[in-house]
Design a protein around this motif. Structure first.
Motif, mmCIF file in Angstrom:
data_model
loop_
_atom_site.group_PDB
_atom_site.id
_atom_site.type_symbol
_atom_site.label_atom_id
_atom_site.label_comp_id
_atom_site.label_asym_id
_atom_site.label_seq_id
_atom_site.Cartn_x
_atom_site.Cartn_y
_atom_site.Cartn_z
ATOM 1 N N GLU B 225 38.731 13.939 47.876
ATOM 2 C CA GLU B 225 39.932 13.577 47.141
ATOM 3 C C GLU B 225 40.612 12.428 47.860
ATOM 4 N N ALA B 231 50.572 12.499 46.826
ATOM 5 C CA ALA B 231 49.653 13.213 45.944
ATOM 6 C C ALA B 231 48.715 14.103 46.746
ATOM 7 N N GLN B 237 44.753 18.080 44.420
ATOM 8 C CA GLN B 237 44.103 18.527 43.187
ATOM 9 C C GLN B 237 42.989 19.529 43.461
ATOM 10 N N HIS B 238 42.382 19.391 44.635
ATOM 11 C CA HIS B 238 41.173 20.185 44.876
ATOM 12 C C HIS B 238 41.459 21.403 45.751
ATOM 13 N N ARG B 242 43.454 21.861 49.422
ATOM 14 C CA ARG B 242 44.554 22.815 49.569
ATOM 15 C C ARG B 242 44.298 23.773 50.733
#
Ligand code: ATP
Ligand code: MG
Lengths: 259, 251
Positions: B225, B231, B237-238, B242
């Motif tokens: 990512e 962001a 997002q992944h 996280r």
């Protein structure tokens, strides 16, 4: 009896018997004879000044020549052993194994007599001496130097290369200076060994002007049928070697602290 | 991100693979750093961050793929790798100052030997860069007499003295005592402010968030990512990103 007491008893017995042996030897020794044969002041005086200005000077000259040659060739061999080019590595490995495995005296004969006979050349005595001792010294020093170079952390080469240095430049400016710092003690030991190995050089034949310490002492010994010259030249050797070995000890302590 | 025109790209890595024996460490990396951009690379230990960084100046040979530095392919057998490297400043986790040379000589040796600058010019450049990292008074010191933070700042000044087009940092503060981290990050922050192109492998998330233009998260040899720090670091997002950030938070 406790362990400690037992140890003390054993040690006491050893010391006592050693002291007894010394006293016994001193009692049965013929002191006047020893003094005459080992410590004759007239003979000692007759060796001056040649013992220093010819014999010791030659010993130091031969040592310096052989050491310089050995160091230069040893560095080349060490770099060849570390080279990425396989034939260089093979050559260096074979050289090092061969000349560390042969007696120094044999190599001296080889240089002094073997090669001249085989190739019908006569070469100057100083060159014979330099090669005769230096060829073997180079083999030992190559391994010492290689250990020094390998002892320099890998990050040093990487940092140098990252700045755009070529491998050769990095070796010359960064790696070799640090490597040599690590090996000053073992190199000094090689120097001491070389000093003593110069005593083998008499086999090449000498003139009065080319005698080194041992040959000089032996000749006086033969001429006067007296062992005093051995004591004299022995003392001169120690005068040279002991400061060097002391220096090694100091340097080793300093290296250990620096790490 | 991939729409950046090639002209503005300082480092352009495409389809990079790297194996150490059977160990397939980089598995198809597409990565770039724009001119004047600061990119922080994060990821778990062993994910291949250092390997990627080291491929960029060819301290490691890539197995496959292309690596363009200012448009020049460093994997080209005809490329002048030494010249290319001299234009890429590199800062190591373990500083790697030359311990047998004074601070001044550390900064001048490559200027003299690689850049062929005169002694006066090299010394002048060295002084300027030492002042830049706040160590003007240490010019005659030897590395062993400096703290870790000071050594790393000298290492940065050494790299800057070559007037590089870009700087690579491999965990520059990981070997430092916590109280010394700040002074090094300070210098790097200034550099970023001056518009230096920087690729920084780091575990300093606060620094990445504040200074990076873009953060790249790597795991198991791929880029998972990437994007602006807010962001990637705040709203990843992944799942893998996280999890990684959560572990960092917990320690
Ligand atoms: N010179 C090498 N030889 C063999 N394997 C290597 C070498 N360098 C790295 N590796 C392997 O490559 C993998 C990735 O290593 P790398 O150092 O790139 O990870 P990293 O993301 O920088 O990790 P860290 O955060 O611990 O620094 C690891 O499995 C490592 O063991
Ligand atoms: Mg790493």
């Amino acid at each position: 009896m406790t362990r400690r007491q037992r140890e003390r008893l054993v040690r006491g017995t050893l010391y006592a018997s050693a002291a007894g042996a010394v006293v016994l030897l001193a009692a049965i020794a013929d002191w006047p004879l020893i003094r005459r044969n080992f410590f004759d002041p007239d003979i000692a005086r007759s060796m001056w000044p040649d013992v220093l200005f010819i014999a010791a000077r030659n010993t130091l000259l031969y040592t310096t020549l052989a050491f310089a040659f050995g160091l230069a060739l040893g560095l080349v061999l060490a770099l060849m052993r570390l080279s990425t080019i396989a034939p260089y590595r093979w050559f260096a490995t074979v050289y090092i194994e061969v000349f560390r495995g042969l007696p120094a005296l044999l190599t001296i004969f080889l240089v002094g007599f073997g090669i001249p006979i085989a190739f019908q050349v006569r070469w100057p005595i100083l060159l014979q001496i330099t090669l005769g001792l230096g060829i073997v010294a180079a083999a030992y020093m190559a391994e010492t130097i290689r250990a020094g170079i390998e002892g320099v952390p890998k990050g040093q080469m990487e940092a140098a290369r990252s700045l755009g240095m070529t491998r050769t430049r990095a070796m010359v400016s960064i790696i070799i200076p640090q490597g040599f710092r690590l090996i000053i003690p073992p190199l000094t030991n090689e120097l001491v060994l070389l000093i003593k190995d110069t005593s083998l050089l008499f086999v090449l034949g000498t003139t009065p002007a080319t005698k080194e310490l041992t040959k000089f002492g032996r000749d006086v010994l033969a001429a006067r049928a007296n062992a005093t010259p051995l004591i004299v030249v022995g003392a001169v050797y120690l005068l040279i070697t002991i400061p060097l070995t002391q220096l090694v000890a100091v340097l080793e302590r300093r290296n250990a602290r620096a790490r | 991100m991939t729409s950046v025109s090639r002209d503005d790209v300082a480092i352009d890595v495409r389809g990079l693979h790297k194996s150490f024996g059977d160990n397939h460490v980089l598995r198809g990396i597409d990565f770039h750093v724009g001119r004047g951009e600061v990119v922080c690379v994060i990821g778990p230990s062993g994910s291949g961050k250092s390997t990627l960084l080291r491929c960029v100046n060819r301290l490691e040979e890539a197995s496959e793929g292309s690596i363009l530095i200012e448009g020049e392919d460093i994997r080209d057998p005809d490329a002048d790798v030494d010249l290319l490297r001299s234009r890429i400043g590199m800062v190591f986790q373990s500083f790697n100052l030359f311990p047998h040379l004074s601070v001044l000589r550390n900064l001048t040796i490559a200027q003299r030997r690689v850049r062929r600058r005169s002694e006066e010019e090299a010394v002048e450049v060295a002084r300027r860069n030492l002042a830049r990292v706040g160590l003007a008074e240490k010019i005659d010191a030897f590395p062993a007499h400096l703290s870790g933070g000071q050594q790393q700042r000298v290492a940065i000044a050494r790299a800057l003295s070559m007037d590089p087009d870009m700087m690579l940092f491999d965990e520059p503060t990981s070997a430092l005592d916590p109280e010394l981290v700040g002074e090094v990050l300070e210098v790097m922050r200034d550099l970023a402010g001056e518009g230096m192109t920087m690729m920084i492998v780091t575990h300093e998330m606060g620094f990445a968030r504040e200074v990076a233009d873009r953060v790249v998260f790597m795991d198991a040899g791929v880029v998972v990512e990437e994007g602006p720090p807010e962001a990637v670091l705040v709203a990843p997002q992944h799942e893998r990103t996280r999890r990684f950030l959560k572990i960092l938070d917990d320690v």
